[in-house]
Each structure stands twice: as C-alpha cells, then as structure tokens.
Design a protein around this motif. Structure first.
Motif, short mmCIF file in Angstrom:
data_model
loop_
_atom_site.label_atom_id
_atom_site.label_comp_id
_atom_site.label_asym_id
_atom_site.label_seq_id
_atom_site.Cartn_x
_atom_site.Cartn_y
_atom_site.Cartn_z
N GLN A 36 0.83 -1.20 0.00
CA GLN A 36 0.00 0.00 0.00
C GLN A 36 0.87 1.26 0.00
N VAL A 37 1.96 1.24 0.77
CA VAL A 37 2.88 2.38 0.81
C VAL A 37 3.51 2.58 -0.57
N LEU A 38 3.94 1.49 -1.17
CA LEU A 38 4.55 1.57 -2.50
C LEU A 38 3.55 2.11 -3.52
N LEU A 39 2.33 1.63 -3.48
CA LEU A 39 1.29 2.10 -4.39
C LEU A 39 1.00 3.58 -4.16
N LEU A 40 0.92 3.98 -2.92
CA LEU A 40 0.68 5.39 -2.57
C LEU A 40 1.82 6.27 -3.10
N GLU A 41 3.04 5.79 -2.99
CA GLU A 41 4.20 6.52 -3.52
C GLU A 41 4.12 6.63 -5.04
N THR A 50 -4.78 2.05 -13.37
CA THR A 50 -4.66 0.75 -12.71
C THR A 50 -3.71 -0.15 -13.49
N LYS A 51 -3.84 -0.13 -14.80
CA LYS A 51 -2.99 -0.97 -15.65
C LYS A 51 -1.52 -0.58 -15.50
N GLU A 52 -1.25 0.72 -15.54
CA GLU A 52 0.12 1.22 -15.39
C GLU A 52 0.70 0.84 -14.03
N LEU A 53 -0.10 0.99 -12.99
CA LEU A 53 0.36 0.64 -11.64
C LEU A 53 0.61 -0.86 -11.52
N SER A 65 -6.55 -2.92 -7.93
CA SER A 65 -7.88 -2.40 -7.59
C SER A 65 -8.21 -2.66 -6.13
N GLN A 66 -7.86 -3.84 -5.64
CA GLN A 66 -8.11 -4.16 -4.23
C GLN A 66 -7.29 -3.25 -3.31
N LEU A 67 -6.02 -3.02 -3.69
CA LEU A 67 -5.16 -2.13 -2.89
C LEU A 67 -5.71 -0.70 -2.92
N LEU A 68 -6.16 -0.27 -4.10
CA LEU A 68 -6.73 1.07 -4.22
C LEU A 68 -8.00 1.21 -3.36
N ASN A 69 -8.82 0.16 -3.35
CA ASN A 69 -10.03 0.19 -2.52
C ASN A 69 -9.67 0.38 -1.05
#
Length: 141
Positions: A36-41, A50-53, A65-69
């Motif tokens: 989640q921290v990595l995604l937030l960064e 979502t595809k790029e991430l 998508s689950q992490l974003l939720n």
C-alpha cells in the motif's frame, strides 16, 4: 571471503533496520502494508492508471484495484473521473496520504540527523558513493 562480507553486511543492515523500527515505531503510521505504501508513492509521483500501476508493481490489475479500494477506504487517496475522458480515473493522494508523506519525511530527517549525522564526513562520503554504486547496479538489471 566476499560472500562472508555480503552476509555480514546483510545481517548488519537487518539489525539496523530492526533497531530503527523499534526506536521510531511510535512515530510511524502502521496502518499501511508495504504494498500500500509503494502504491501510494507511485500515485504521488504520477502513477495514473490501474494498468500502469499493475505493470510497475508486477501484480494483476485486480490486485491493484483491491489495494486502491483499501487506500480509499482508509482515506489515503481519492479517485475521480476525468471530465475530459470519462473512462479514465484520476488517482491522487488525499489529505491523509499527503500527511503520511510529510510525517515520513520528518521522521527520515530525524533519523538522518540523529543517526547518520554522527558519522564523520569521510564515512558519509563513502556511504554515498556506495549507495550510488548499488543504485547503478539495480538500475542496470
């Protein structure tokens, strides 16, 4: 000999990380997982779809998508529909997400000052040279 030194470094690095985490745990936001921290960064630095991430994290789009939720539920990010392209969702850190990075930056400054600041100048210069080399090795992969 080289393998022994690499193992010794690894053990010392793990010990340092554990000691730092223990010492500064009370100042850390422990609500987020490492992913989640990595995604937030990634979102903070311009990750948009979502595809790029998913490609950057090497996980499926559904996992992203689950992490974003979860990040949205915890109020770390906002998702809005792009008015110019309604199929695109704009991801941005919310106020809580921005505060997370501000707090981590302040904590990093404190660690740098109280721990690394005690090293002699020559040691810091050597440490920076080594970190640059390691980053070059990783970027070359």
């Amino acid at each position: 000999m080289k393998q022994h030194l690499i193992q010794q470094y690894s053990e010392l690095q793990n010990h340092l990380n554990l000691r730092l985490a223990t010492k500064y745990q009370h100042k850390m936001d422990n609500q987020l997982t490492a992913k989640q921290v990595l995604l937030l960064e990634l979102i903070r630095t311009g990750g948009s779809s979502t595809k790029e991430l998913a490609i950057q994290l090497n996980i499926s789009a559904s996992a992203v998508s689950q992490l974003l939720n979860k990040l949205e539920e915890k109020e770390y990010i906002t998702r809005t529909i792009n008015k110019e392209n309604r199929r695109e969702i704009i991801l941005k850190p919310a106020a809580k997400g921005e505060r997370y990075f501000e707090d981590m930056h302040m904590l990093e400054d404190e660690v740098n000052r109280t721990v690394f600041g005690q090293l002699p100048l020559e040691d810091l210069e050597q440490l920076v040279r080594i970190m640059k080399k390691l980053n070059s090795i990783i970027e070359g992969d």
